[in-house]
Design an enzyme around this catalytic site. Structure first.
Site, mmCIF file in Angstrom:
data_model
loop_
_atom_site.group_PDB
_atom_site.id
_atom_site.type_symbol
_atom_site.label_atom_id
_atom_site.label_comp_id
_atom_site.label_asym_id
_atom_site.label_seq_id
_atom_site.Cartn_x
_atom_site.Cartn_y
_atom_site.Cartn_z
ATOM 1 N N SER A 97 0.863 -1.186 0.000
ATOM 2 C CA SER A 97 0.000 0.000 0.000
ATOM 3 C C SER A 97 0.895 1.229 0.000
ATOM 4 C CB SER A 97 -0.914 0.014 1.232
ATOM 5 O OG SER A 97 -1.827 -1.050 1.180
ATOM 6 N N LYS A 173 -6.656 1.528 -3.589
ATOM 7 C CA LYS A 173 -6.477 0.843 -2.307
ATOM 8 C C LYS A 173 -6.664 1.823 -1.151
ATOM 9 C CE LYS A 173 -5.304 -2.046 0.923
ATOM 10 N NZ LYS A 173 -4.072 -2.826 0.992
ATOM 11 N N LYS A 242 -2.084 4.656 8.060
ATOM 12 C CA LYS A 242 -1.256 5.098 6.937
ATOM 13 C C LYS A 242 -2.082 5.205 5.661
ATOM 14 C CE LYS A 242 0.439 2.249 4.337
ATOM 15 N NZ LYS A 242 1.035 1.073 3.715
#
Length: 297
Positions: A97, A173, A242
């Site tokens: 990611s 994502k 994050k």
């Protein structure tokens, strides 16, 4: 000649993903910063163990990275020797990611060396990594490279979605995880408020799940991890925070400055800062509940 596959990052997701690659019949070389882990997994699945990213690059035509952050991907590729080990025409598939803007920049740098890059992050977490049924979001500027990668991607995923140019997989994502994080936060606050008014949280979730408030968190995460107080979904709080941060930064970079993604980022950042060391993302519920209790007192 069959493509030689390399895999970097043997954590909670990478471990089962490598097992599925080998089971699909691919020759595989693996590397992790933890040398003992690399040796053990290589031995268990019948793969070769590399001593460095550069060594893995020399043994691979297609390299998959499954690492915690885009900064680590950048370091492994450009600073720790992976790009130096790869021959021109090789392909890197970043399933981490990462921030989409940095992915685009990395793609340009690699293209100057004749190396291709696809961003192909996943959804489905550890359970679907184990069963090889991940959802894969693939961004590329070269459709032929995605076609080239598809056989190995199909060993790990059930659905592969081409998302557009390089970086769009990582954008998708982050946006998916922002949506999931917002849903978890909203459901958590609903349960905290309901319990304060006298509603049983278990009953509240059951009602939500046959009503319009249902989402993945109310159906799966909250019953299995929060109400049981297990708090062990397998997805780290730091990683979800994050990803939400990436979505919030994307909103800012595009000049949108949308309010919900900014607020969701603040919610999860506060939960992360309050955590006592590494924690599962579901422990954010405990932080929000404790915060609400303090404000009432």
């Amino acid at each position: 000649m069959a493509e030689r596959i390399g895999f970097i990052g043997l954590g909670n997701m990478g471990d089962p993903m490598t097992r599925n690659i080998v089971q699909a019949g691919f020759g595989l070389t693996v590397y992790d910063v933890d040398a003992e882990l690399t040796a053990r997994i290589a031995r268990e699945i019948g793969a070769k163990a590399a001593a460095s990213p550069e060594e893995l690059g020399k043994a691979s035509d297609i390299v998959i990275t499954m690492l915690p952050t885009g900064a680590i991907v950048h370091s492994v590729v450009l600073e720790q020797g992976l790009a130096q080990g790869l021959a021109p025409g090789s392909l890197i598939v970043d399933m981490s990611s990462s921030a989409p803007t940095t992915t685009v920049e990395l793609g340009r740098t690699l293209a100057e060396r004749g190396i291709h890059l696809i961003d192909a992050p996943v959804s489905g977490a550890v359970p679907r990594a184990k069963t090889g049924t991940l959802t894969i979001m693939a961004g590329t500027d070269d459709a032929a490279q995605l076609e080239r990668a598809c056989p190995v991607l199909q060993a790990m995923g059930e659905k592969i979605f081409p998302t557009g140019p390089l970086g769009t997989g990582h954008a998708m994502k982050a946006l998916n995880n922002f949506s999931a994080a917002a849903g978890f936060a909203a459901a958590s606050e609903a349960l905290i408020l309901g319990e304060r008014f006298g509603l049983d949280p278990k009953t509240a979730v059951e009602i939500m799940n046959v009503s319009t408030g249902r989402n993945f968190s109310t159906e799966m995460t909250i019953p299995g991890e929060v109400l049981t107080e297990r708090f062990a979904s397998g997805f780290a709080l730091a990683l979800l925070a994050k990803d939400v941060g990436i979505a919030a930064q994307l909103s800012h970079d595009l000049g949108a400055d949308l309010p919900l993604v900014a607020q969701t980022d603040r919610w999860w950042d506060a939960a992360l800062k309050a955590a006592d060391g590494p924690a599962d993302h579901t422990t954010a519920y405990r932080h929000w509940k404790a915060q609400a209790d303090r404000e009432v007192d």
